[in-house]
Design an enzyme around this catalytic site. Structure first.
Site, PDB file in Angstrom:
ATOM      1  N   GLU A 186       0.846  -1.001   0.164  1.00 49.75           N
ATOM      2  CA  GLU A 186       0.088  -0.054   0.075  1.00 49.75           C
ATOM      3  C   GLU A 186       0.824   1.303   0.182  1.00 49.75           C
ATOM      4  OE1 GLU A 186      -2.615  -0.231   3.279  1.00 49.75           O
ATOM      5  OE2 GLU A 186      -4.103  -1.705   2.311  1.00 49.75           O
ATOM      6  N   GLU A 244      -6.814  -7.737  -0.701  1.00 50.82           N
ATOM      7  CA  GLU A 244      -7.498  -7.439   0.535  1.00 50.82           C
ATOM      8  C   GLU A 244      -8.788  -7.206   0.510  1.00 50.82           C
ATOM      9  OE1 GLU A 244      -5.465  -5.189   3.362  1.00 50.82           O
ATOM     10  OE2 GLU A 244      -3.405  -5.868   3.050  1.00 50.82           O
TER      11      GLU A 244
END
Length: 830
Positions: free
Chosen positions: A187, A258
């Site tokens: 991320e 995710e």
């Protein structure tokens, strides 16, 4: 409106199918990809993945977790790799116990499942320091996660070591192993702008460095729009079917790394929830829009054992996942997703080789479907995006009822086998049962010595910064100083007392004056800093001040993590006759850790090195060690401990820490964020288990109880419009067909672990209300409902009760004008 969607591949569907078959025949090892999907050993697959982190459970739990994941329809397990667990001291490696990464991956492979290995090395994951070892903070001139030579040197060295370890064990798919994907970084887009050009250069370097290690499987980056070729950029979030802008190249597949099954919790948070229906909708939506891999984060969250949780994060991690903290199936989430995976697998051929089309029927209604031209192979996803109202949808001449915010899956473009809003799977409720064998507890106590400057002499003019002082070896550090007062300094009025004020950057603190506990304070996950202000008793002459600063995990996210700080920054005493006294520059002594930690008082050997006395009744003094012994709870169910009259501290069982507890930091609902704490069964011996509790603020150990945990309360809640179980259909040789003669909706119940249904605690056919564990009768109810259910289910491991008015009403339907619902609550036992 009919829209033909182009596949992000140039080959026609038929040629793609023939090519795939040819590749499969060659049985080439390794993983490639195109715009449709990953191609594993020459074969396309729909991939249903779940995150299970090996350090958040114990090796004896791994086989059962993996087995339940597979039974839930998963074919991939995703895990991070935890650098600070494996290299806590530079150059000293640990891959033992629940850090045995190789063993974990091999177990997954033995279950014929795949692995996504998220190497990081920064992982966030609500894990202490985001997985980065503390010693990295002390590398000269280092800037984490940037185009910084010291950081890149250590990162590359670590990543190469992990990759080589996997290669040596032949764990990559290119070697015949289970690892089909690896992830570099994590991320990074969320902080990239903070580093400007150095951030852009770092992303390119990280991707190219990883690819250069030649693993034979693709590398991915999550939430990284500019992932360099051939790295695949993937989505994280709750609704990637609608929020993901797609891969950054048309020849890369859509991957969802995710899909959050709830939300991690920090101390002070209320419960976090995400419904099974919303999860199922998001996954069906993603696969309807060219997705071919989704990963549930988490599928099993587990436990942040010891000091492994990140800043203010609870010890329990993602308990709301399909497998709860203890590894028990959380229903209906586990079962509803299992049924979803079955429904999507019935659509496999059209999804992987069909041509996609979308038919927009109204503002809220659409049909997305995939067909292989010239065949009858077709699958459709009928969607109602209206979050408030059910809708009727007409597709290919047939009318379909769609509940609000739902997707129906039709593997033959005709038959509804699954609707995301209609849960056919059973429900359950978690029970904590006090153990009869384990609760004969006789508590002893040993107070921690409160130091002064004679024990912890002054070594700095100001209080030192807490992170760099503890170096992540303990949560605790003492700060000591002394002040000498004259009688004339003391307040003259009896109604005025001096006040000790401490401004701290975090995270928590206990304050003692002349050995007397004066109070505590703490920050929060949002604002780590706080001010401790407490009235104190001072005396003429020398006064000793001892502050116990503590951390609740290191930060795990954000830019420039190496520049985060904690601990006291300003110490003053107000209310003296001479005015406010600033002690910040008074000279301070420092001690890392508690005396009890240093002698390992929580172990059998260490416990003999201090004096223990019988614990006093009621609330004890602050900063006290308590110990007792207990026998293993009966049976083999998971075990938990509850400490309702304790405040904050840590628990050890036979020398192993089960994590931090915190009861006095209440959520806005007035309850602790976590009330029960998991004791892994592997920590427990048959008898004489040493239980040690470090209590910070002062608590009552007589309140402690040891519990067995089960989900033996099972339920079903089905109405007449529910589709039959997805297990009622199969696809064989391109033919989609029912496997039962009479396909009807039914309530299905099944006990775990070969237990049997020993009681029907509730049964209603009509309009019952509530949830599993707390059903209520409505104003319409069949008087024979319980008799019917008992006849079908009592004494059985599993049963099915048809939704049939003739069965329940037998000609005396008291409310024929309503949709009937069957609610059942049953108890399982041996």
């Amino acid at each position: 409106t009919m829209i033909a969607m182009k596949r992000p591949v140039v080959l026609s569907a038929l040629f793609s199918l023939l090519l795939s078959v040819a590749c499969a025949k060659k049985n080439a090892l390794g993983v490639t990809y195109d715009g449709t999907s990953l191609i594993i050993n020459g074969k396309r697959e729909l991939l249903f993945s779940g995150s299970i982190h090996y350090p958040r459970s114990t090796p004896d739990m791994w086989p059962d977790l993996i087995r339940k994941a597979k039974q839930g329809g998963l074919n991939v397990i995703q895990t991070y790799v935890f650098w600070n667990a494996h290299e806590p001291v530079q150059g000293q490696y640990n891959f033992d116990g629940n850090y045995d990464l190789v063993k974990f991956i091999k177990l997954i492979g033995e279950n014929n499942m795949y692995v996504t290995l998220r190497v990081g090395p920064f992982i966030q994951a609500e894990w202490n320091h985001g997985g980065l070892p503390y010693w990295m903070r002390e590398v000269q001139n280092i800037t984490f996660r940037s185009d910084n030579p010291p950081f890149k040197y250590h990162m590359k060295k670590y990543v190469k070591m992990i990759v080589q370890k996997m290669k040596d064990e032949k764990l990559f798919a290119s070697q015949g192993g289970p690892i089909i994907l690896s992830q570099i970084e994590n991320e990074y887009n969320s902080i990239q702008l903070a580093y400007r050009e150095a951030g852009t250069r770092y992303v390119q370097w990280a991707g190219n460095m990883a690819v250069g290690l030649k693993t034979g499987v693709p590398w991915i980056m999550c939430k990284q729009r500019d992932a360099p070729d051939p790295v695949i950029n993937a989505c994280n979030g709750r609704h990637c079917g609608d929020t993901f802008t797609g891969p950054n190249k048309p020849y890369k597949p859509s991957l969802w790394t995710e899909n959050w099954t709830a939300q991690y919790r920090v101390f002070g948070d209320p419960p976090s929830q995400r419904s099974a229906e919303d999860l199922a909708f998001s996954v069906a939506r993603f696969f309807a829009k060219n997705g071919t891999l989704t990963n549930y984060y988490m599928y099993h969250g587990g436990t942040n054992l010891g000091r492994t949780s990140a800043v203010f994060t609870t010890t329990r991690y993602y308990d709301e996942a399909p497998l709860d903290e203890y590894g028990l199936q959380r229903e209906p989430k586990w079962g509803h997703l299992r049924d979803l995976h079955k429904a999507l697998r019935l659509c496999r051929k059209p999804l992987l080789w069909g041509s996609p089309k979308v038919q927009v029927l109204s503002k809220d209604l659409e049909a997305r479907y995939y067909e292989i031209p010239g065949t009858k192979i077709c699958a459709a996803f009928l969607t109602n995006n209206n979050t408030a109202s059910p809708q009727l949808l007409k597709f290919r001449g047939e009318q379909y009822y769609l509940p609000a915010h739902s997707i129906s899956i039709l593997p033959d473009c005709k038959t509804v086998v699954y609707n995301t809003q209609k849960i056919v799977a059973q429900h359950n409720s978690r029970n904590y049962v006090q153990s009869e064998k384990a609760n004969k507890l006789k508590w002893e106590m040993s107070p921690e010595i409160i130091p002064d400057t004679s024990r912890v002499p002054i070594n700095s003019k100001t209080p030192l910064e807490l992170y760099s002082l503890t170096k992540d070896t303990s949560d605790y550090a003492w700060f000591t100083t002394t002040i000498e007062l004259e009688t004339s300094d003391m307040p003259m009025r009896k109604d005025i007392k001096p006040v000790l004020r401490i401004a701290s950057l975090g995270h928590a603190m206990l304050a003692f004056v002349n050995g007397e506990f004066v109070g505590s304070a703490h920050g929060s996950h949002v604002d780590k800093s706080f001010i401790l202000q407490k009235p104190i008793n001072l005396k003429p002459g020398v006064n000793h001040i001892a502050l116990l600063g503590s951390t609740v995990g290191f930060p795990d996210s954000g830019a420039y993590m190496e520049h985060r700080y904690a601990g006291p920054r300003l110490v003053t005493i107000l209310g003296l006759n001479t005015g406010t006294l600033d002690l910040t520059l008074n000279g301070w002594g420092h001690q890392v850790g508690l005396d009890g930690e240093k002698i390992r008082v929580f172990t059998q050997g260490g416990s003999h090195r201090v004096q223990w006395t019988k614990a006093t009744k009621g609330i004890g003094r602050a900063l006290t060690w308590y110990k007792t012994y207990f026998d293993a709870p009966e049976g083999d169910q998971p075990v938990a401990i509850r400490l309702p009259q304790m405040t904050k501290g840590m628990v050890w069982v036979n020398g192993k820490s089960i994590g931090r507890y915190w009861y006095t930091y209440l959520s806005p609902l007035g309850q602790p964020s976590q009330s029960e704490y998991h004791i892994p069964r592997s920590f427990i011996k048959p008898t004489d288990n040493l239980l040690v509790v470090l209590e910070e603020d002062g608590g009552n150990p007589d309140s402690v109880e040891i519990l067995n945990v089960n989900r033996d309360t099972i339920c079903s809640y089905i109405d007449e419009y529910h589709p039959p179980s997805v297990k009622s259909w199969a696809r064989k040789n391109s033919n989609f067909r029912p496997v039962l003669d009479d396909v009807k909706p039914a309530a299905h119940l099944k006990c775990a672990n070969h237990k049997k249904i020993v009681a029907i605690e509730f049964a209603s056919f009509g309009n019952p209300e509530g949830v599993c564990g707390s059903f209520n009768l409505g104003d319409c109810n069949s008087p024979i409902a319980k008799d019917v259910v008992e006849k079908h289910c009592l004494g059985k491991t599993s049963c099915a009760v048809p939704i049939d008015r003739g069965l329940f009403d037998k000609g005396s339907d008291r409310c024929p004008g309503i949709t009937k619902t069957l609610a059942i609550q049953a108890k399982c036992s041996h």
